[in-house]
Design an enzyme around this catalytic site. Sequence first.
Site, PDB file in Angstrom:
ATOM      1  N   HIS A 125       0.827  -1.220   0.000  1.00 31.35           N
ATOM      2  CA  HIS A 125       0.000   0.000   0.000  1.00 31.35           C
ATOM      3  C   HIS A 125       0.857   1.264   0.000  1.00 31.35           C
ATOM      4  O   HIS A 125       0.732   2.121  -0.863  1.00 31.35           O
ATOM      5  CB  HIS A 125      -0.882   0.051   1.254  1.00 31.35           C
ATOM      6  CG  HIS A 125      -1.743  -1.146   1.491  1.00 31.35           C
ATOM      7  ND1 HIS A 125      -2.833  -1.441   0.711  1.00 31.35           N
ATOM      8  CD2 HIS A 125      -1.684  -2.112   2.441  1.00 31.35           C
ATOM      9  CE1 HIS A 125      -3.427  -2.541   1.179  1.00 31.35           C
ATOM     10  NE2 HIS A 125      -2.743  -2.964   2.228  1.00 31.35           N
TER      11      HIS A 125
HETATM   12  C1  BDR Z   1      -2.849   1.270   5.293  1.00 31.50           C
HETATM   13  O1  BDR Z   1      -3.130   0.924   6.649  1.00 31.50           O
HETATM   14  C2  BDR Z   1      -1.965   0.637   7.329  1.00 31.50           C
HETATM   15  O2  BDR Z   1      -2.112  -0.510   8.122  1.00 31.50           O
HETATM   16  C3  BDR Z   1      -0.878   0.494   6.309  1.00 31.50           C
HETATM   17  O3  BDR Z   1       0.358   0.934   6.821  1.00 31.50           O
HETATM   18  C4  BDR Z   1      -1.343   1.346   5.160  1.00 31.50           C
HETATM   19  O4  BDR Z   1      -0.929   2.681   5.307  1.00 31.50           O
HETATM   20  C5  BDR Z   1      -3.512   0.264   4.383  1.00 31.50           C
HETATM   21  O5  BDR Z   1      -4.893   0.299   4.561  1.00 31.50           O
END
Ligand code: BDR
Length: 311
Positions: free
Chosen positions: A240
């Site tokens: 992500h």
């Molecule tokens: C996002 O949520 C966090 O757990 C991760 O680091 C990322 O930024 C994904 O939904």
Amino acid sequence: MKKVIMDVDTGVDDALAILYGLESGQLDMLGITTVNGNVPLEMVNANTLKVLSLAGREDVPVHPGADRPLLRASEHVHHIHGDDGIGNALDDFVYSNRCEEQFAADFIIEQAKNHPGEITLIAVGPLTNLALAFRKEPNLSEWLDEVVIMGGLVSEMGRGNKLPNSEFNIFTDAEAARIVFHSGTETTLVSLDVTKQTLLSNSDIDTLEGGKYHDFVRQSTEVYRAFSKERFNLDGCALHDPLTVGYVLNRDFLRTEKHYVDVETISSLGYGQTICDFSNLWDRPPNVNICTDVDGEGFVSHFLETLGKEG
Ligand code: BDR
Ligand code: CA
């Protein structure tokens, strides 16, 4: 080199995003600001300092930010990121860099004022620091070049990762996200719709063997990969936060469209949902670039090349 500030809640994929940004050699990292999110702020700070030290970049200042969302209570996600937030990969790591005194939002304002029109703010955690900064300094939106955010989902309804229609970063501080989306700054939302198409698999990690970051990548992602398998039946973990950096490095990794986007802050079923008005039913001016397609393969290859560079 493009001047950037990263706002992070380090976090496994935040750590990978920081390393990717640093090792790309394309970004002038003015500083990193930290925010409560995946794990409590103290852990986020320690993880960020350790990751910078691992990269040999103790020169990058770390500015601690908000230790809680604007209104709501925090919900941390140790079951995804591990007890310490980075899969305990750097438990015994010795580091000597320390956090700065200046508060995150003030650092963002100061840097944006000093470099008007030049700074890209890459936000890969809950948006609390950014909201505080926008509220404190009304000129901030003019001073920033753009904000690129990892968060939300706009097309893949029902496929959120916190609630069926909500993504973790936006859910954690939906009020803050609302302030940021309406700030008037050029804003891009790198949402789950595209980030879930960027998987780091076991065999991808094998390609880093012999490189500087192989052990860290393997170990830090272990809990996260196991969770992704169990919960979403994925063979690997989604990149992500690194994709958000990837977009800043190479616009060709994502296709975008600008629409009016708002955030739900009232409903308990839909708290934190990012609602994109594709058909302009509300008749409001577009405020957010959303992502409609991703070159997942091209991005993951570039990510692996960049992290695999040094031995
Ligand atoms: C996002 O949520 C966090 O757990 C991760 O680091 C990322 O930024 C994904 O939904
Ligand atoms: Ca994050």
